[in-house]
Structures are given as structure tokens and as C-alpha cells.
Design a protein around this motif. Structure first.
Motif, PDB file in Angstrom:
ATOM      1  N   ILE A   1      49.692  32.812  45.441  1.00 50.47           N
ATOM      2  CA  ILE A   1      48.371  32.238  45.712  1.00 50.47           C
ATOM      3  C   ILE A   1      48.488  30.734  46.001  1.00 50.47           C
ATOM      4  O   ILE A   1      47.920  30.230  46.961  1.00 50.47           O
TER       5      ILE A   1
ATOM      6  N   SER B   1      40.001  31.336  47.548  1.00 49.54           N
ATOM      7  CA  SER B   1      39.354  31.706  48.809  1.00 49.54           C
ATOM      8  C   SER B   1      40.298  31.479  49.991  1.00 49.54           C
ATOM      9  O   SER B   1      40.348  32.273  50.929  1.00 49.54           O
TER      10      SER B   1
ATOM     11  N   SER C   1      43.209  34.035  49.855  1.00 54.41           N
ATOM     12  CA  SER C   1      42.721  35.358  50.228  1.00 54.41           C
ATOM     13  C   SER C   1      42.568  35.465  51.744  1.00 54.41           C
ATOM     14  O   SER C   1      42.964  36.457  52.348  1.00 54.41           O
TER      15      SER C   1
ATOM     16  N   PHE D   1      40.481  46.786  49.138  1.00 53.75           N
ATOM     17  CA  PHE D   1      40.513  45.456  48.537  1.00 53.75           C
ATOM     18  C   PHE D   1      39.276  45.248  47.662  1.00 53.75           C
ATOM     19  O   PHE D   1      39.364  44.766  46.540  1.00 53.75           O
TER      20      PHE D   1
ATOM     21  N   LEU E   1      48.502  41.687  49.081  1.00 53.96           N
ATOM     22  CA  LEU E   1      47.103  41.483  48.688  1.00 53.96           C
ATOM     23  C   LEU E   1      46.889  41.782  47.208  1.00 53.96           C
ATOM     24  O   LEU E   1      45.939  41.296  46.602  1.00 53.96           O
TER      25      LEU E   1
ATOM     26  N   LEU F   1      45.897  39.385  44.290  1.00 51.22           N
ATOM     27  CA  LEU F   1      44.537  38.948  43.966  1.00 51.22           C
ATOM     28  C   LEU F   1      43.827  39.878  42.980  1.00 51.22           C
ATOM     29  O   LEU F   1      42.662  39.666  42.644  1.00 51.22           O
TER      30      LEU F   1
ATOM     31  N   ALA G   1      37.463  35.481  46.274  1.00 52.22           N
ATOM     32  CA  ALA G   1      38.479  36.355  46.858  1.00 52.22           C
ATOM     33  C   ALA G   1      37.898  37.261  47.933  1.00 52.22           C
ATOM     34  O   ALA G   1      38.571  37.624  48.890  1.00 52.22           O
ATOM     35  N   SER G   2      36.616  37.630  47.776  1.00 48.15           N
ATOM     36  CA  SER G   2      35.989  38.575  48.707  1.00 48.15           C
ATOM     37  C   SER G   2      35.438  37.920  49.959  1.00 48.15           C
ATOM     38  O   SER G   2      35.197  38.612  50.957  1.00 48.15           O
TER      39      SER G   2
ATOM     40  N   TRP H   1      36.905  38.724  53.253  1.00 48.67           N
ATOM     41  CA  TRP H   1      36.764  40.148  53.594  1.00 48.67           C
ATOM     42  C   TRP H   1      35.353  40.474  54.050  1.00 48.67           C
ATOM     43  O   TRP H   1      35.156  41.252  54.969  1.00 48.67           O
TER      44      TRP H   1
END
Ligand code: ZN
Length: 150
Positions: A12, A67, A70, A93, A113, A116, A129-130, A133
Motif C-alpha cells: 500500500i 485511496s 487502491s 472487491f 488487490l 486491501l 478503498a472503494s 471502484w
């Protein structure tokens, strides 16, 4: 062998320091903006499609380490994938970061991935983190739409 958590932390930090695919794509097929008001993370995601295949994915923006890492990991992961595969990865995810902390599941199919997975213990961090996505989903589903994770 280093502790798994340390290893995850290292990945990370590395992606935060040296984000991969951190640039705009001139003539991107899709572009979407994401904002996480809880933390102040902002990013713009670019996708260049070749038919049904994601030829290139990139991002620019500012935000916390989670962020950025990710988003960086996402651009690496979806490159060369079909739209269907990217959607599948997206759902997987989402499942990983929202799984109850007392449950265990193997997420090694997500490759890097999986680093995370630890955010699910920190609900505020799940949004960080999302973000990339959610932004990817918006870019793939509705070109040019801005998203806010709430
Ligand atoms: Zn954040």
C-alpha cells in the motif's frame, strides 16, 4: 518471512508513493470522477477501450494512501480485462472490503488487490478503498458521470 500485515502495508505504501498508471489518457474512451467527502479523496479515472477489452486504465487525483493505492492497484488489475471480467472483479472487491470482520474468506483470486482486505475492519477506510471502484463502475456503465461515495 515477513508478517502478512507488514507485507500488505508495504504494498500500500509503495503504491501510494509511486502510483502506477498515474496520468491522463488522451482520447480516453471513458472518464469518470469520484469524490469521497468523508476523507476528501478525489480522483479522475480514465479508461481506453478496445471493443470489449480495457486496453488502458489510468488515474489522477489526490487523497489518502489507501485511496491512491487502491486506484493504482485497480488500474493494474483491470488492464487487459474484458468489461465482464472487470465487473466481476469489481463485485468481488466490494465483497472483500464489506465482509464482516469476524468472517474469513480466501481472496487470493484477487491477486495483489487482496492487500486491501484489511480495510474492512475500518468502516471509514472502506470508502477510501472503494472510491476508485465506484468510479470505475460509473466510467464503464455511464460514460462521463461523476460519482460520490456515500
Ligand atoms: Zn481516504
Amino acid at each position: 518471512m515477513p508478517d502478512l500485515r507488514e507485507l500488505y502495508q508495504e504494498v500500500i505504501l509503495d503504491h501510494n508513493r509511486r502510483p502506477r498508471n498515474y496520468h491522463e489518457i488522451a482520447g480516453a474512451t471513458r472518464k469518470s470522477e469520484g469524490f469521497n467527502p468523508l476523507c476528501g479523496d478525489r480522483l479522475t479515472l480514465y479508461v481506453a477501450l478496445d471493443g470489449e477489452v480495457i486496453r488502458e486504465a489510468s488515474f489522477v487525483g489526490s487523497g489518502c494512501a489507501i485511496s491512491k493505492a487502491s486506484a493504482s492497484l485497480l488500474t493494474e488489475a483491470v488492464k487487459g480485462k474484458t468489461l465482464a471480467q472487470a465487473h466481476e472483479m469489481l463485485e468481488r472487491f466490494h465483497h472483500m472490503v464489506t465482509l464482516a470482520p469476524d468472517k474469513t474468506e480466501d481472496f487470493s483470486d484477487l491477486g495483489k488487490l487482496a492487500v486491501l482486505a484489511g480495510v474492512r475492519e475500518f468502516p471509514v477506510r472502506v470508502k477510501c478503498a472503494s472510491l476508485a471502484w465506484h468510479t470505475l463502475k460509473a466510467a464503464l456503465d455511464v460514460p462521463g458521470e461523476a460519482v460520490t461515495t456515500e
